[in-house]
Motif scaffolding. Structure first.
Motif, PDB file in Angstrom:
ATOM      1  N   ILE A 143       0.848  -1.190   0.000  1.00  0.00           N
ATOM      2  CA  ILE A 143       0.000   0.000   0.000  1.00  0.00           C
ATOM      3  C   ILE A 143       0.884   1.241   0.000  1.00  0.00           C
ATOM      4  O   ILE A 143       2.056   1.175   0.374  1.00  0.00           O
ATOM      5  CB  ILE A 143      -0.975   0.025   1.211  1.00  0.00           C
ATOM      6  N   GLY A 144       0.318   2.361  -0.412  1.00  0.00           N
ATOM      7  CA  GLY A 144       1.047   3.618  -0.415  1.00  0.00           C
ATOM      8  C   GLY A 144       0.529   4.527  -1.507  1.00  0.00           C
ATOM      9  O   GLY A 144      -0.315   4.150  -2.318  1.00  0.00           O
TER      10      GLY A 144
ATOM     11  N   ALA B 114       7.208   7.091   1.119  1.00  0.00           N
ATOM     12  CA  ALA B 114       8.227   7.944   0.500  1.00  0.00           C
ATOM     13  C   ALA B 114       7.812   9.397   0.682  1.00  0.00           C
ATOM     14  O   ALA B 114       6.618   9.705   0.697  1.00  0.00           O
ATOM     15  CB  ALA B 114       8.373   7.619  -0.980  1.00  0.00           C
ATOM     16  N   PRO B 115       8.786  10.310   0.824  1.00  0.00           N
ATOM     17  CA  PRO B 115       8.452  11.718   0.997  1.00  0.00           C
ATOM     18  C   PRO B 115       7.854  12.331  -0.274  1.00  0.00           C
ATOM     19  O   PRO B 115       8.114  11.849  -1.392  1.00  0.00           O
ATOM     20  CB  PRO B 115       9.781  12.376   1.356  1.00  0.00           C
ATOM     21  N   VAL B 116       7.073  13.377  -0.083  1.00  0.00           N
ATOM     22  CA  VAL B 116       6.382  14.041  -1.192  1.00  0.00           C
ATOM     23  C   VAL B 116       7.307  14.389  -2.361  1.00  0.00           C
ATOM     24  O   VAL B 116       6.958  14.103  -3.512  1.00  0.00           O
ATOM     25  CB  VAL B 116       5.617  15.293  -0.688  1.00  0.00           C
TER      26      VAL B 116
ATOM     27  N   GLU C  93       1.681  19.495  -5.339  1.00  0.00           N
ATOM     28  CA  GLU C  93       0.638  19.923  -4.393  1.00  0.00           C
ATOM     29  C   GLU C  93      -0.373  18.812  -4.153  1.00  0.00           C
ATOM     30  O   GLU C  93      -0.786  18.569  -3.023  1.00  0.00           O
ATOM     31  CB  GLU C  93      -0.096  21.160  -4.927  1.00  0.00           C
ATOM     32  N   GLU C  94      -0.774  18.150  -5.236  1.00  0.00           N
ATOM     33  CA  GLU C  94      -1.750  17.070  -5.096  1.00  0.00           C
ATOM     34  C   GLU C  94      -1.182  15.945  -4.235  1.00  0.00           C
ATOM     35  O   GLU C  94      -1.855  15.444  -3.333  1.00  0.00           O
ATOM     36  CB  GLU C  94      -2.161  16.513  -6.460  1.00  0.00           C
ATOM     37  N   VAL C  95       0.067  15.552  -4.513  1.00  0.00           N
ATOM     38  CA  VAL C  95       0.689  14.469  -3.748  1.00  0.00           C
ATOM     39  C   VAL C  95       0.748  14.839  -2.266  1.00  0.00           C
ATOM     40  O   VAL C  95       0.411  14.025  -1.405  1.00  0.00           O
ATOM     41  CB  VAL C  95       2.094  14.139  -4.306  1.00  0.00           C
TER      42      VAL C  95
ATOM     43  N   LEU D 116      -1.376  12.722   0.400  1.00  0.00           N
ATOM     44  CA  LEU D 116      -0.606  11.992   1.407  1.00  0.00           C
ATOM     45  C   LEU D 116      -0.958  12.474   2.817  1.00  0.00           C
ATOM     46  O   LEU D 116      -1.084  11.658   3.738  1.00  0.00           O
ATOM     47  CB  LEU D 116       0.891  12.128   1.143  1.00  0.00           C
ATOM     48  N   ALA D 117      -1.157  13.760   2.973  1.00  0.00           N
ATOM     49  CA  ALA D 117      -1.552  14.293   4.289  1.00  0.00           C
ATOM     50  C   ALA D 117      -2.877  13.673   4.740  1.00  0.00           C
ATOM     51  O   ALA D 117      -3.060  13.363   5.921  1.00  0.00           O
ATOM     52  CB  ALA D 117      -1.659  15.815   4.234  1.00  0.00           C
TER      53      ALA D 117
END
Length: 174
Positions: free
Chosen positions: A8-9, A102-104, A130-132, A136-137
């Motif tokens: 997942i991710g 993984a970081p944005v 911005e979307e990612v 993710l947030a």
């Protein structure tokens, strides 16, 4: 271990790439829920969303997840599969769940480098980074809640596979 492994991710974290590499290391089968869903429906994700809305797509996604789950299978899931409580519970109860975190900036860079691999319609209409960040947030806590293990997916695929195998070895040794 023959339990299914669910990856997942967020989009761009490498679920398909890592999943295919992991199948070779584990001698498991590989299934990508998005690809299976598209093959079963004969439509792209974007077409399903256009025709049935996100709710229709999510219902199909749940059916696909349950239909492809088999022993000795690595299942690469869609980034939003964790939005449905039934999916989170199903994966936790029926296999080992690995959150490829993984970081944005890494996710955005990957999505920008391989835009054709992301067959999902935009969720926010905003630029990729911005979307990612926004998605993710919203989803990180659900990914973490669902996962048995969180693995750093910003490394090279071979390294990520090693991290997963190490985590699974610890799980099977205990």
């Amino acid at each position: 271990m023959t339990q299914p492994i669910f990856l997942i991710g967020a989009r761009g974290c490498g679920k398909t790439t890592i999943g295919q590499a992991l199948t070779h290391a584990c001698h498991f089968h590989f299934v990508d829920t998005d690809l299976a869903l598209q093959q079963q429906s004969g439509m792209s994700v974007a077409e399903i969303v256009d025709l049935e809305g996100w709710a229709g797509f999510r219902a199909r996604e749940t059916q696909t997840l349950m239909s492809v789950t088999q022993p000795s299978t690595v299942v690469a899931t869609g980034g939003g599969i964790i939005l449905a409580p039934v999916n989170r519970e199903f994966m936790r109860q029926n296999g080992v769940v690995i959150y490829l975190n993984a970081p944005v900036p890494v996710l955005a860079r990957r999505l920008e480098a391989f835009p054709e691999e992301s067959q999902r319609p935009t969720l926010t209409g905003k630029p990729i980074s911005e979307e990612v960040a926004e998605v993710l947030a919203q989803r990180d806590a659900l990914y973490r809640e669902t996962a048995h293990y969180v693995v750093d997916a910003s490394a090279a695929p071979e390294r990520v596979v090693t991290l997963i195998l190490d985590a699974l070895h610890l799980a099977t040794a205990s």
